[in-house]
Structures are given as C-alpha cells and as structure tokens.
Design a protein around this motif. Sequence first.
Motif, PDB file in Angstrom:
ATOM      1  N   TRP A 283     -47.751  36.059   8.138  1.00  0.00           N
ATOM      2  CA  TRP A 283     -47.764  36.407   6.718  1.00  0.00           C
ATOM      3  C   TRP A 283     -48.530  35.360   5.907  1.00  0.00           C
ATOM      4  CZ3 TRP A 283     -47.820  40.540   4.140  1.00  0.00           C
ATOM      5  CH2 TRP A 283     -47.655  40.535   2.748  1.00  0.00           C
ATOM      6  N   GLU A 284     -48.420  34.100   6.258  1.00  0.00           N
ATOM      7  CA  GLU A 284     -49.191  33.068   5.562  1.00  0.00           C
ATOM      8  C   GLU A 284     -50.688  33.292   5.759  1.00  0.00           C
ATOM      9  OE1 GLU A 284     -47.794  29.182   6.718  1.00  0.00           O
ATOM     10  OE2 GLU A 284     -45.756  29.624   6.025  1.00  0.00           O
ATOM     11  N   CYS A 285     -51.081  33.757   6.935  1.00  0.00           N
ATOM     12  CA  CYS A 285     -52.494  34.065   7.187  1.00  0.00           C
ATOM     13  C   CYS A 285     -52.962  35.217   6.299  1.00  0.00           C
ATOM     14  CB  CYS A 285     -52.705  34.423   8.658  1.00  0.00           C
ATOM     15  SG  CYS A 285     -52.374  33.074   9.801  1.00  0.00           S
ATOM     16  N   VAL A 286     -52.111  36.208   6.151  1.00  0.00           N
ATOM     17  CA  VAL A 286     -52.427  37.357   5.297  1.00  0.00           C
ATOM     18  C   VAL A 286     -52.578  36.901   3.852  1.00  0.00           C
ATOM     19  CG1 VAL A 286     -51.488  39.500   4.340  1.00  0.00           C
ATOM     20  CG2 VAL A 286     -51.347  39.070   6.808  1.00  0.00           C
ATOM     21  N   VAL A 287     -51.594  36.139   3.367  1.00  0.00           N
ATOM     22  CA  VAL A 287     -51.614  35.659   1.983  1.00  0.00           C
ATOM     23  C   VAL A 287     -52.854  34.807   1.734  1.00  0.00           C
ATOM     24  CG1 VAL A 287     -50.412  34.171   0.320  1.00  0.00           C
ATOM     25  CG2 VAL A 287     -49.115  35.836   1.704  1.00  0.00           C
ATOM     26  N   ARG A 288     -53.166  33.929   2.677  1.00  0.00           N
ATOM     27  CA  ARG A 288     -54.339  33.057   2.531  1.00  0.00           C
ATOM     28  C   ARG A 288     -55.629  33.875   2.485  1.00  0.00           C
ATOM     29  NH1 ARG A 288     -53.075  29.637   6.329  1.00  0.00           N
ATOM     30  NH2 ARG A 288     -54.079  30.818   7.998  1.00  0.00           N
ATOM     31  N   ALA A 289     -55.739  34.884   3.340  1.00  0.00           N
ATOM     32  CA  ALA A 289     -56.955  35.714   3.367  1.00  0.00           C
ATOM     33  C   ALA A 289     -57.157  36.428   2.040  1.00  0.00           C
ATOM     34  CB  ALA A 289     -56.865  36.724   4.511  1.00  0.00           C
TER      35      ALA A 289
ATOM     36  N   ALA B  43     -55.847  35.615  -0.869  1.00  0.00           N
ATOM     37  CA  ALA B  43     -56.078  34.624  -1.932  1.00  0.00           C
ATOM     38  C   ALA B  43     -57.553  34.202  -1.958  1.00  0.00           C
ATOM     39  CB  ALA B  43     -55.176  33.410  -1.728  1.00  0.00           C
ATOM     40  N   ARG B  44     -58.138  34.020  -0.790  1.00  0.00           N
ATOM     41  CA  ARG B  44     -59.563  33.648  -0.742  1.00  0.00           C
ATOM     42  C   ARG B  44     -60.433  34.796  -1.257  1.00  0.00           C
ATOM     43  NH1 ARG B  44     -59.528  30.553   5.071  1.00  0.00           N
ATOM     44  NH2 ARG B  44     -58.604  28.617   4.289  1.00  0.00           N
ATOM     45  N   ALA B  45     -60.090  36.008  -0.877  1.00  0.00           N
ATOM     46  CA  ALA B  45     -60.836  37.166  -1.375  1.00  0.00           C
ATOM     47  C   ALA B  45     -60.651  37.318  -2.877  1.00  0.00           C
ATOM     48  CB  ALA B  45     -60.396  38.431  -0.641  1.00  0.00           C
ATOM     49  N   ALA B  46     -59.430  37.059  -3.350  1.00  0.00           N
ATOM     50  CA  ALA B  46     -59.146  37.165  -4.785  1.00  0.00           C
ATOM     51  C   ALA B  46     -59.958  36.154  -5.585  1.00  0.00           C
ATOM     52  CB  ALA B  46     -57.656  36.968  -5.038  1.00  0.00           C
ATOM     53  N   ALA B  47     -60.210  35.002  -5.002  1.00  0.00           N
ATOM     54  CA  ALA B  47     -61.034  33.998  -5.688  1.00  0.00           C
ATOM     55  C   ALA B  47     -62.460  34.517  -5.880  1.00  0.00           C
ATOM     56  CB  ALA B  47     -61.042  32.690  -4.897  1.00  0.00           C
TER      57      ALA B  47
ATOM     58  N   ALA C 174     -63.837  41.432   2.174  1.00  0.00           N
ATOM     59  CA  ALA C 174     -63.560  39.999   2.051  1.00  0.00           C
ATOM     60  C   ALA C 174     -62.161  39.650   2.546  1.00  0.00           C
ATOM     61  CB  ALA C 174     -63.743  39.546   0.600  1.00  0.00           C
ATOM     62  N   THR C 175     -61.195  40.519   2.287  1.00  0.00           N
ATOM     63  CA  THR C 175     -59.831  40.229   2.756  1.00  0.00           C
ATOM     64  C   THR C 175     -59.805  40.145   4.277  1.00  0.00           C
ATOM     65  OG1 THR C 175     -59.084  42.549   2.843  1.00  0.00           O
ATOM     66  CG2 THR C 175     -58.751  41.355   0.763  1.00  0.00           C
ATOM     67  N   PHE C 176     -60.562  41.008   4.937  1.00  0.00           N
ATOM     68  CA  PHE C 176     -60.593  40.987   6.399  1.00  0.00           C
ATOM     69  C   PHE C 176     -61.434  39.828   6.928  1.00  0.00           C
ATOM     70  CE2 PHE C 176     -59.838  45.742   5.943  1.00  0.00           C
ATOM     71  CZ  PHE C 176     -58.475  45.625   6.189  1.00  0.00           C
ATOM     72  N   GLU C 177     -62.527  39.528   6.252  1.00  0.00           N
ATOM     73  CA  GLU C 177     -63.382  38.425   6.693  1.00  0.00           C
ATOM     74  C   GLU C 177     -62.663  37.084   6.608  1.00  0.00           C
ATOM     75  OE1 GLU C 177     -66.871  38.712   4.241  1.00  0.00           O
ATOM     76  OE2 GLU C 177     -67.470  40.609   5.168  1.00  0.00           O
TER      77      GLU C 177
ATOM     78  N   ASN D 173     -50.628  43.871   1.800  1.00  0.00           N
ATOM     79  CA  ASN D 173     -49.994  44.871   2.661  1.00  0.00           C
ATOM     80  C   ASN D 173     -51.026  45.586   3.528  1.00  0.00           C
ATOM     81  OD1 ASN D 173     -47.449  44.250   1.666  1.00  0.00           O
ATOM     82  ND2 ASN D 173     -47.554  45.804   0.069  1.00  0.00           N
ATOM     83  N   ASN D 174     -52.193  45.845   2.964  1.00  0.00           N
ATOM     84  CA  ASN D 174     -53.271  46.496   3.699  1.00  0.00           C
ATOM     85  C   ASN D 174     -53.730  45.626   4.871  1.00  0.00           C
ATOM     86  OD1 ASN D 174     -55.228  48.715   3.860  1.00  0.00           O
ATOM     87  ND2 ASN D 174     -56.761  47.239   3.163  1.00  0.00           N
ATOM     88  N   VAL D 175     -53.942  44.354   4.612  1.00  0.00           N
ATOM     89  CA  VAL D 175     -54.380  43.436   5.679  1.00  0.00           C
ATOM     90  C   VAL D 175     -53.288  43.325   6.744  1.00  0.00           C
ATOM     91  CG1 VAL D 175     -54.965  41.034   6.199  1.00  0.00           C
ATOM     92  CG2 VAL D 175     -55.949  42.133   4.196  1.00  0.00           C
TER      93      VAL D 175
END
Length: 152
Positions: free
Chosen positions: A118-124, A126-130, A106-109, A145-147
């Motif tokens: 970095w904002e793109c990473v954080v957003r990805a 956050a969406r996966a975390a939801a 999900a983090t990658f999708e 960090n992985n993404v």
Amino acid sequence: MNQTEPSAEAQIAAIIASAAKQPLLDAAFELWCRRYRFNTLDGRPTDEEVRVYRTLTPQQMAEKYRYDRDHAHEGPMFGYVKRAHPRADDAAIRQAIITAVKFEDATFEHFNWIGDFWECVVRAVARAAAQYPDFLDTTYRDARNNVAYYYK
C-alpha cells in the motif's frame, strides 16, 4: 424473486451520471477508468475484432494498446465525457481525456514494488499527483485504488 439487470444503456447512463457530478478533468479520469466496463456494455470488442486481435504478435498488441491510449480522445471516450459534460468545449474535453490517460500512465510508471504494497501504491500516486496537480483529492483516492487493483 426474479431481478433483472438494468439494460446496458441504463448502466452506461448511471456511470456517466456519476461522472457528471465532478469537474471535467475528474470526470474524464473516472470514465477512463471505466473504459473496460463501457466496452463490455457496448459490445466491444466485436467477434471480428477478437479474431483480428488473436492474430497479432505481442509487439503489434503493444503498439495497438499504445495507439488506443494515445488516441483515446478521438474514440468512444469523447462521447462518454461529452455526455457527462455536454456544455464543455470539445477541445477542453479532448484535453481532459488526454490528461486523464497521462495521469493514469504516470501512476503506473511510478509504481515500484519496494516495501509495503500500500505504501508503494500511495507513493506512486503521490508522484503522479505532483505531475498532475489539478485533480480532486477523491480522484487521487480513486487512482490509488486503481493502481492497487491492477498490481494486486
């Protein structure tokens, strides 16, 4: 000064000991993210596996990649997580691995490279975390960090 690297088993034990300090789900994610290191330490892929992989078409490689992810709970990852949480129920371990793999997927999708990296990473993440809200904050940090590592 001759310093020797710790043995493969000692390195694996250290990674597992680190994961053992976390709840089962978070340990499964940490160990899943270290799967390539485990493969190297355990001597995978073997020379024979490398020869076979080189004969696969891109479609076959994609199918194998997906199969390995879909069945991660049936392979060596189960043993690593079981070593980190020996008292955990086998079904709970399998489910934690499945969830960890799906969370990473999900983090990658959700990664969409529009704007600041970095904002793109954080957003990805956050969406996966939801979708996967049961991890610790430190695991979400590690997922960011992985993404970032894979999309750098």
